[in-house]
Design a protein around this motif. Structure first.
Motif, PDB file in Angstrom:
ATOM      1  N   ASP A  47     -19.964  -4.556 -35.833  1.00  0.00           N
ATOM      2  CA  ASP A  47     -17.943  -4.188 -36.568  1.00  0.00           C
ATOM      3  C   ASP A  47     -17.572  -4.975 -35.567  1.00  0.00           C
ATOM      4  OD1 ASP A  47     -16.483  -3.149 -38.167  1.00  0.00           O
ATOM      5  OD2 ASP A  47     -16.713  -1.115 -37.006  1.00  0.00           O
ATOM      6  N   GLN A  74     -21.071   3.757 -35.964  1.00  0.00           N
ATOM      7  CA  GLN A  74     -21.139   2.845 -35.298  1.00  0.00           C
ATOM      8  C   GLN A  74     -21.163   1.733 -37.417  1.00  0.00           C
ATOM      9  OE1 GLN A  74     -23.594   2.460 -32.727  1.00  0.00           O
ATOM     10  NE2 GLN A  74     -21.069   1.662 -31.574  1.00  0.00           N
ATOM     11  N   TYR A  78     -27.672   1.952 -32.333  1.00  0.00           N
ATOM     12  CA  TYR A  78     -25.790   1.475 -32.995  1.00  0.00           C
ATOM     13  C   TYR A  78     -26.258   2.986 -33.970  1.00  0.00           C
ATOM     14  CZ  TYR A  78     -26.445  -3.022 -31.785  1.00  0.00           C
ATOM     15  OH  TYR A  78     -25.660  -4.341 -31.255  1.00  0.00           O
TER      16      TYR A  78
END
Length: 664
Positions: A227, A267, A263
């Protein structure tokens, strides 16, 4: 179905190889014999043909390079953008443009020099123009050598790209790195994608195939996406973005709810919302993976809220496709690739959603009405009220029943093994399936059959005893025949002879033991020269001393050893035959030659032409130094010239005159 097979692109040679290929072909395929006595028109035609032929070969080769590489504007946008991501389409087009420019330049050079050759006034002038034309063509190829090398690297990389059909039924797997995408494709397809417990194990697109309802589906595993802004994404991530943007596929967005990927769910949800525009008009399923580590119901409320928001976005894509909101059970699915729980359900849901979407699109298209007019479904009507049940012959039913009974009765080899002690105890019989007249023959010791009879039936168990008896009788007969010749062997030895024999046997055994000890330690002992090895002095004197110490007369043994070791040299006869004069002179010459070979190299011999021995030594030294360089060059003599092979062998082969251009 359009498929792009980049493996068929021809290998692009380097600049030097390109020149060698064309010039070699020109030398082989055109006449190579010309004389200055030819008419000037014939000379012009000879060299014009060479220039034109070279230009045609360059044009064919360069055209093949330009035409075989795909044009980015003519292929599917998926492949066009993928090649742009991997190679930068500006550099790619520039390299192809330089090859095209080189092809046009070579054509202009050939055209100009053919015009000049039409007015050549001599053999020298025509030949010079031909050399200049071919030289300028080769110079053009040398200038585009970097472009040729760049295109060869692209060709090798394109040959390794997966064969993706952009128009077939496709399932696309995307998500953060290390969330289980490669493990899923390995479960549902026969693809063997590398799976490791760290991020970015998958660095390119991988393709597998699976079946659902007798239809083949293409499954694509994409690298992980992070991201971050679009401009900051690297080439690996852009491969996934390109596939999502251009392929009409069912998208499986993988979500690691356990957090073991490194993660958090927040996220991953942020990534989902940043790329959700790429999911428009595509069947979307959110897959919560690794439920064996963390069930979906046990995650915190904040994370559950994020997952529900993602589910709501996925429902919007269904409504956008024209589906119904009651299909929410197939939008959010749970799965564990470790325990295979839910893997088949995820695959079936994705295939079903994609199949329904493709059917709806075809129903909405204008081609459907044209196709429906051609179809007619015939429904049979009953002609009377009779019932006609299916009829199976009785023989078929009986055969099936007997076959089923045989299957039930027949035991497997594994069952027989378990009944007889299991593996390692039971040994399967290899003779069980022998086809013999009688089943009892199968377990015979020698089951070979000859003329309808078992060979084992003719074997006599007492034959070995009879053979031993015959050998014993034969030995007695031989002993009786030899008894008349050697009367000493029949008499028993005296006590003195028996004591001497025992002493000799003891000594012999001792020597054998010593030899065995030496042999066993031979590797660790140093090698003693025979000259100084006293243990090997097996002379007749030593044997005489040893026999004398035993009280025996050694003369007979020494004389017998000398008689056996005597050579077979023929004694010279003392007859009155005289040696011929020619034979005697030949013998003397051979002796003198042999003696001359034994002389030192610096010794002076009369007739050699040297003043003294010092002058002869100096001459030998000068001769050796002069031949040193020649020997280094591997030449046989001074007249042996070394011609290094700088060109292929066929360029120095025989000439041929004008005529048919046929390969020899």
């Amino acid at each position: 179905m359009v498929q792009y097979n980049f493996k068929r692109i021809t290998v692009v040679p380097t600049g030097k190889d390109f020149i060698d290929i064309i010039l070699s072909r020109t030398q082989r395929r055109t006449p190579t014999q010309v004389h200055k006595g030819y008419a000037i028109a014939r000379l012009r035609q000879f060299y014009m043909r060479k220039v034109k032929f070279t230009q045609q070969n360059f044009h064919e080769k360069l055209s093949a390079v330009v035409d075989e590489f795909p044009r980015l504007d003519d292929i599917h946008p998926f492949y066009g953008d993928l090649l742009h991501v991997l190679y930068n389409k500006d550099h790619y087009k520039l390299a192809l443009g330089q090859i095209n420019t080189a092809r046009n330049l070579i054509g202009k050079i050939a055209k100009d020099y053919v015009k000049l050759l039409k007015y050549g006034d001599s053999l020298y002038r025509c030949k010079s123009l031909k050399v200049a034309a071919l030289g300028r063509m080769c110079t053009v190829i040398k200038r585009v050598s970097p472009s040729l090398a760049y295109l060869e690297q692209i060709r090798q990389h394109m040959a390794r790209l997966p064969s993706v059909d952009p128009n077939t039924r496709t399932i696309l797997i995307c998500g953060y790195p290390n969330v289980g995408k490669s493990s899923f494709i390995n479960k549902i397809t026969r693809a063997d994608v590398d799976v490791q417990p760290y991020a970015f194990t998958t660095k390119s697109l991988f393709v597998g195939h699976t079946d659902y309802k007798y239809l083949r589906y293409q499954v694509i595993d994409t690298p992980g996406i992070l991201d971050r802004p679009f401009e900051d994404r690297n080439i690996i991530e852009m491969c996934s973005i390109t596939a999502l943007a251009h392929l009409r596929a069912a998208v499986l967005f993988f979500l690691d709810i356990s957090g073991s990927c490194g993660y958090s769910i927040a996220q991953q949800a942020a990534l989902f919302h940043s790329i959700k525009t790429l999911f428009m008009n595509k069947p979307l399923i959110i897959v919560c993976n690794k439920t064996d580590l963390q069930p979906l119901e046990g995650i915190p409320e904040d994370d559950m809220k994020l997952v529900m928001e993602m589910k709501a976005e996925a429902m919007k894509t269904i409504i956008g496709e024209g589906g119904e909101a009651t299909d929410d059970c197939n939008v959010l699915l749970t799965m564990s690739t470790l325990t295979d729980e839910g893997v088949v359900a995820v695959k079936n849901a994705a295939c079903e959603r994609l199949l329904n979407q493709r059917v709806e699109l075809k129903l909405k298209s204008k081609k459907l009405n044209d196709c429906l007019n051609r179809f007619h479904v015939a429904m049979p009507k009953a002609r009377d009220g009779k019932e006609r049940p299916s009829c199976i012959p009785k023989a078929v039913l009986e055969a099936k029943a007997m076959e089923a009974a045989e299957k039930e009765k027949r035991k497997l080899e594994r069952e027989i093994e378990n009944e007889n002690g299991g593996a390692g105890v039971y040994s399967a019989s290899l003779k069980r399936n022998y086809i013999l007249a009688h089943d009892e023959w199968k377990e015979d010791a020698i089951p070979e059959i000859h003329d309808g009879h078992n060979v084992a039936d003719f074997s006599n168990p007492d034959i070995s005893m009879g053979l031993k008896e015959l050998e014993r009788e034969e030995g007695l007969l031989q002993h009786s025949e030899e008894g008349g010749d050697n009367d000493m062997d029949e008499a028993d030895p005296s006590p003195e002879e028996q004591a001497a024999l025992a002493e000799i046997t003891k000594k012999k055994n001792l020597l054998i033991q010593q030899h065995r000890v030496k042999k066993s330690t031979a590797e660790s002992r140093p090698i003693v020269p025979r000259k100084f090895d006293k243990d090997r002095w097996f002379t007749s004197d030593r044997m005489g001393r040893q026999l004398s110490s035993l009280g025996l007369d050694p003369l007979k043994a020494i004389n017998r050893a000398r008689s056996k070791s005597r050579g077979r040299k023929r004694e010279r006869s003392t007859d009155s035959m005289e040696v011929d004069g020619d034979h005697q002179s030949k013998k003397l010459r051979m002796r003198s030659r042999f003696m001359s070979m034994l002389r030192p190299p610096g010794e002076l011999v009369s007739g050699e032409g040297f003043k003294d021995a010092a002058q002869k030594k100096k001459a030998i030294k000068i001769a050796k130094s002069s031949s040193k360089n020649r020997n280094k060059e591997a030449r046989r003599g001074e007249a042996d010239r070394v011609i290094p092979t700088l060109r292929p062998k066929h360029l120095f082969s025989g000439k041929r005159s004008t005529g048919k251009t046929q390969r020899r």
